[in-house]
Motif scaffolding. Structure first.
Motif, PDB file in Angstrom:
ATOM      1  N   LEU A 119       0.811  -1.215   0.000  1.00  0.00           N
ATOM      2  CA  LEU A 119       0.000   0.000   0.000  1.00  0.00           C
ATOM      3  C   LEU A 119       0.841   1.259   0.000  1.00  0.00           C
ATOM      4  N   SER A 120       2.001   1.241   0.605  1.00  0.00           N
ATOM      5  CA  SER A 120       2.828   2.447   0.621  1.00  0.00           C
ATOM      6  C   SER A 120       3.307   2.809  -0.777  1.00  0.00           C
ATOM      7  N   GLU A 121       3.280   1.850  -1.704  1.00  0.00           N
ATOM      8  CA  GLU A 121       3.642   2.143  -3.082  1.00  0.00           C
ATOM      9  C   GLU A 121       2.583   2.998  -3.776  1.00  0.00           C
ATOM     10  N   ARG A 122       1.411   3.117  -3.181  1.00  0.00           N
ATOM     11  CA  ARG A 122       0.324   3.891  -3.791  1.00  0.00           C
ATOM     12  C   ARG A 122       0.335   5.356  -3.352  1.00  0.00           C
ATOM     13  N   GLY A 427       9.187 -15.012  -5.991  1.00  0.00           N
ATOM     14  CA  GLY A 427       8.742 -13.627  -6.077  1.00  0.00           C
ATOM     15  C   GLY A 427       9.913 -12.729  -5.695  1.00  0.00           C
ATOM     16  N   THR A 428      10.697 -12.327  -6.670  1.00  0.00           N
ATOM     17  CA  THR A 428      11.950 -11.620  -6.374  1.00  0.00           C
ATOM     18  C   THR A 428      11.726 -10.264  -5.718  1.00  0.00           C
ATOM     19  N   ASN A 429      10.588  -9.620  -5.957  1.00  0.00           N
ATOM     20  CA  ASN A 429      10.355  -8.298  -5.362  1.00  0.00           C
ATOM     21  C   ASN A 429      10.326  -8.384  -3.838  1.00  0.00           C
ATOM     22  N   ASP A 430       9.487  -9.274  -3.308  1.00  0.00           N
ATOM     23  CA  ASP A 430       9.404  -9.429  -1.856  1.00  0.00           C
ATOM     24  C   ASP A 430      10.638 -10.131  -1.292  1.00  0.00           C
ATOM     25  N   LEU A 431      11.133 -11.123  -2.009  1.00  0.00           N
ATOM     26  CA  LEU A 431      12.296 -11.849  -1.496  1.00  0.00           C
ATOM     27  C   LEU A 431      13.471 -10.894  -1.283  1.00  0.00           C
ATOM     28  N   ALA A 432      13.665  -9.962  -2.200  1.00  0.00           N
ATOM     29  CA  ALA A 432      14.770  -9.011  -2.067  1.00  0.00           C
ATOM     30  C   ALA A 432      14.603  -8.141  -0.825  1.00  0.00           C
ATOM     31  N   ASP A 439      12.937  -1.814   2.745  1.00  0.00           N
ATOM     32  CA  ASP A 439      11.624  -1.514   2.185  1.00  0.00           C
ATOM     33  C   ASP A 439      11.764  -1.177   0.705  1.00  0.00           C
ATOM     34  N   ARG A 440      11.102  -1.952  -0.135  1.00  0.00           N
ATOM     35  CA  ARG A 440      11.268  -1.774  -1.574  1.00  0.00           C
ATOM     36  C   ARG A 440      10.635  -0.485  -2.088  1.00  0.00           C
ATOM     37  N   THR A 441       9.877   0.211  -1.264  1.00  0.00           N
ATOM     38  CA  THR A 441       9.244   1.454  -1.707  1.00  0.00           C
ATOM     39  C   THR A 441      10.116   2.677  -1.432  1.00  0.00           C
ATOM     40  N   LEU A 442      11.232   2.513  -0.732  1.00  0.00           N
ATOM     41  CA  LEU A 442      12.079   3.649  -0.386  1.00  0.00           C
ATOM     42  C   LEU A 442      13.182   3.820  -1.419  1.00  0.00           C
ATOM     43  N   GLY A 443      13.185   4.993  -2.066  1.00  0.00           N
ATOM     44  CA  GLY A 443      14.202   5.260  -3.066  1.00  0.00           C
ATOM     45  C   GLY A 443      15.610   5.201  -2.504  1.00  0.00           C
ATOM     46  N   ALA A 444      15.787   5.582  -1.247  1.00  0.00           N
ATOM     47  CA  ALA A 444      17.107   5.574  -0.632  1.00  0.00           C
ATOM     48  C   ALA A 444      17.675   4.161  -0.508  1.00  0.00           C
ATOM     49  N   LEU A 445      16.798   3.148  -0.554  1.00  0.00           N
ATOM     50  CA  LEU A 445      17.238   1.758  -0.422  1.00  0.00           C
ATOM     51  C   LEU A 445      17.106   0.991  -1.733  1.00  0.00           C
ATOM     52  N   GLU A 447      19.038   0.520  -4.230  1.00  0.00           N
ATOM     53  CA  GLU A 447      20.159  -0.313  -4.655  1.00  0.00           C
ATOM     54  C   GLU A 447      20.118  -1.679  -3.980  1.00  0.00           C
ATOM     55  N   LEU A 448      19.663  -1.725  -2.729  1.00  0.00           N
ATOM     56  CA  LEU A 448      19.572  -3.010  -2.039  1.00  0.00           C
ATOM     57  C   LEU A 448      18.507  -3.898  -2.657  1.00  0.00           C
ATOM     58  N   ASN A 449      17.509  -3.290  -3.274  1.00  0.00           N
ATOM     59  CA  ASN A 449      16.444  -4.064  -3.916  1.00  0.00           C
ATOM     60  C   ASN A 449      16.715  -4.336  -5.392  1.00  0.00           C
ATOM     61  N   ASP A 450      17.906  -3.998  -5.842  1.00  0.00           N
ATOM     62  CA  ASP A 450      18.309  -4.297  -7.217  1.00  0.00           C
ATOM     63  C   ASP A 450      18.362  -5.818  -7.382  1.00  0.00           C
ATOM     64  N   PRO A 451      17.626  -6.389  -8.339  1.00  0.00           N
ATOM     65  CA  PRO A 451      17.620  -7.855  -8.482  1.00  0.00           C
ATOM     66  C   PRO A 451      18.962  -8.439  -8.907  1.00  0.00           C
ATOM     67  N   TRP A 452      19.922  -7.583  -9.267  1.00  0.00           N
ATOM     68  CA  TRP A 452      21.262  -8.065  -9.602  1.00  0.00           C
ATOM     69  C   TRP A 452      22.136  -8.234  -8.369  1.00  0.00           C
TER      70      TRP A 452
END
Length: 545
Positions: A119-122, A427-432, A439-445, A447-452
């Motif tokens: 929901l925070s992505e909205r 589900g790579t989005n949540d797994l990451a 938190d995958r919705t935070l721009g500051a983080l 790079e940590l959620n980069d699937p590479w």
């Protein structure tokens, strides 16, 4: 040139003049107090309707993916709760209409932030709608992408879905944002349009005298110049390069599937020649419902999507809801950390009958459509949870049942879980975000959620190798699968199916045919040994060219 780094979310290289997207409007003042608050309040609904009508008009001329986003944004503009709250702010607090809309929308945004997770992505969507209604009330142009006079690189703090929904890929060479992340709407839509994009480029808006840029969506770099550069558009893979059969150069079959969550998505998937569906999100059937939809209603809704895939595989994910994705009839309550709370399959443990009714509806819709339907449960953490779900799927008459691997605990128990199910889907989005506690919705983080990220790839390798040894299919249905370069690494890690936004299917499918499985295994080993995402990409490029 000034070279800056972010997170590449849509591959390709492009260069051209920079065009900045206007920043949001300043907050409207709390004064002057309206002479007639009741009359002032009546201005809000027509303004919201005007915004919605404009978005619906744009939707009519957009592609299927863009149309869905624009229609969703238009519906948000007409949200009765938002309008009623704003009207109340005028009549009870004597605020000007524009200020009332700001405060009402910000209340909703704060609630979404507290909910966290999906929901925070909205929040960006709510703010976009807010700014459009305020602009309508003030009689000024709404913020957003300006009219482009020629091919350009768009630069923004962030982009709302409605900003990018009907972009012309002939004029928009690339997207660059200072905020955002790998799973944002901007990232997904950029991939669907074939536009290179780099997000989370921190500090780029502060670069002085920036007039042009060179954007590398694979490397995640942006070179900013104070002088004009030669215009360069990214190369596009045409649909003719994709023959509809996913295979490596030496003949190993890899299913190239689409993620769908609506009838509109289904049409796009068919047009892209997807081999089936690797993730059918069933939440669309529940989102607008004040009560749980009955079995017949669900059956009809699912069959409308499944019919397009008669004779083809479709993996249906059971309801993925909870405190982070609340539904009116669930009464999930408030949780201090919804992303770690009662969500996904955990809701079904408390409401088993609701899951059983959904499985009954899915089985009936499968029979109606002729699609080869399998089901999978989200947010599985333990072997016993996997066994519990499979038993209920079998009881409903569904032959193939699997689970999603989104929780690190499931990855650590993957051999035992594979022994209990027919397949798994990562589900790579949540797994990451769970692997990196980011938190995958935070721009500051971002790079940590980069699937590479090599650590994420190592976890995928553990799952893929277990699948190979036990003879069980392993899929990926996160956005990682939509990257043609990374998709080939995933195959080298043991992944047997890739599911993605439909518009990425041709590029990924055709890319797979470029090399043999042995080459992809070599590329995967290089990525696993890299210290960071950038060098993982470089190492894979060195192998694959």
């Amino acid at each position: 040139m000034v070279r800056m780094s972010g997170v590449g979310v849509s591959s390709g290289r492009a260069a051209g003049p920079l065009v900045r997207v206007a920043e949001p409007l300043p907050d409207p003042p709390t004064t002057p107090t309206p002479a007639d608050p009741d009359s002032e309040a009546t201005r809000i609904r027509p303004a919201a309707e005007a915004v919605a009508n404009h978005l619906f008009t744009r939707a009519a001329g957009a592609g299927s993916a863009g149309r869905t986003i624009l229609e969703t944004t238009a519906a948000m503009a007409m949200d009765p709760a938002l309008i009623s709250r704003a009207e109340q702010q005028v009549t009870e607090q004597a605020l000007p209409a524009a200020r009332a809309v700001l405060e009402a929308a910000d209340t909703f945004a704060d609630a979404l932030r507290e909910a966290g997770g999906y929901l925070s992505e909205r929040i960006r969507d709510v703010r976009d709608v807010r700014d459009r209604i305020i602009a309508e009330l003030l009689g000024v142009a709404p913020p957003g992408v300006p009219a482009l006079e020629g091919p350009s690189v768009l630069l923004a703090r962030d982009l709302a879905p409605a900003d990018t929904a009907d972009l012309d890929p002939e004029l928009v060479l690339a997207l660059v944002t200072e905020e955002g992340g790998p799973t944002s709407h901007t990232a997904i839509l950029a991939r669907s349009l074939g536009i290179p994009a780099v997000v989370a480029v921190r500090g780029i808006l502060s670069v002085d005298n920036a007039v042009a840029a060179v954007v590398d969506g694979e490397a995640g770099t942006v070179e900013v110049s104070d002088r004009p550069v030669r215009i360069e558009a990214a190369e596009h893979v045409t649909d003719r390069a994709w023959n509809g059969i996913g295979t490596t150069a030496d003949g190993m079959r890899v299913s190239v599937l689409a993620n769908v969550g609506s009838v509109t998505d289904t049409q796009t998937a068919v047009e892209a020649a997807a081999q089936g569906v690797g993730l059918f999100r069933t939440e669309f059937c529940y989102l607008a419902a004040s009560d749980e939809p009955d079995v017949d209603t669900q059956r009809s809704a699912y069959a409308e999507v499944l019919t397009a895939f008669t004779g083809k595989p479709v993996v249906v994910r059971t309801l993925d809801a909870g405190a982070d994705k609340p539904l009116p009839f669930l009464d999930s309550g408030t949780e201090p950390n919804p992303a770690l709370g009662v969500r996904g399959v955990r809701v079904s443990f408390e409401r088993t009958a609701m899951l059983e009714r959904q499985l009954e509806a899915i089985a009936a819709a499968a029979a109606d459509s002729g699609a080869e339907v399998a089901v999978m449960a989200p947010m599985i953490s333990t072997v016993s949870e996997a066994i519990w779900f499979v038993e209920r799927a079998r009881a409903a008459g569904i032959r193939r049942a699997g689970v999603m691997v989104e929780v690190p605990a499931a990855a650590l128990s993957i051999r035992e879980i594979l022994g209990a199910v027919d397949f798994v889907s990562i589900g790579t989005n949540d797994l990451a975000q769970y692997v990196f506690a980011a938190d995958r919705t935070l721009g500051a983080l971002a790079e940590l959620n980069d699937p590479w990220q090599p650590a994420l790839l190592r976890m995928i390798a553990t799952i893929g190798h277990a699948g190979e040894e036990l003879g069980k299919p392993v899929g990926v249905c996160g956005e990682a699968a939509a990257d043609p370069l990374l998709a080939r690494v995933l195959v080298g890690l043991g992944v047997t199916s890739l599911s993605m936004v439909a518009a990425s299917v041709p590029a990924v499918g055709s890319a797979l045919a470029g090399h043999s499985l042995a080459v992809y295994r070599q590329a995967a080993e290089e990525a696993l040994a890299a210290p960071d995402p950038a060098r993982a990409r470089e190492a894979v490029h060195a192998v694959l060219g």
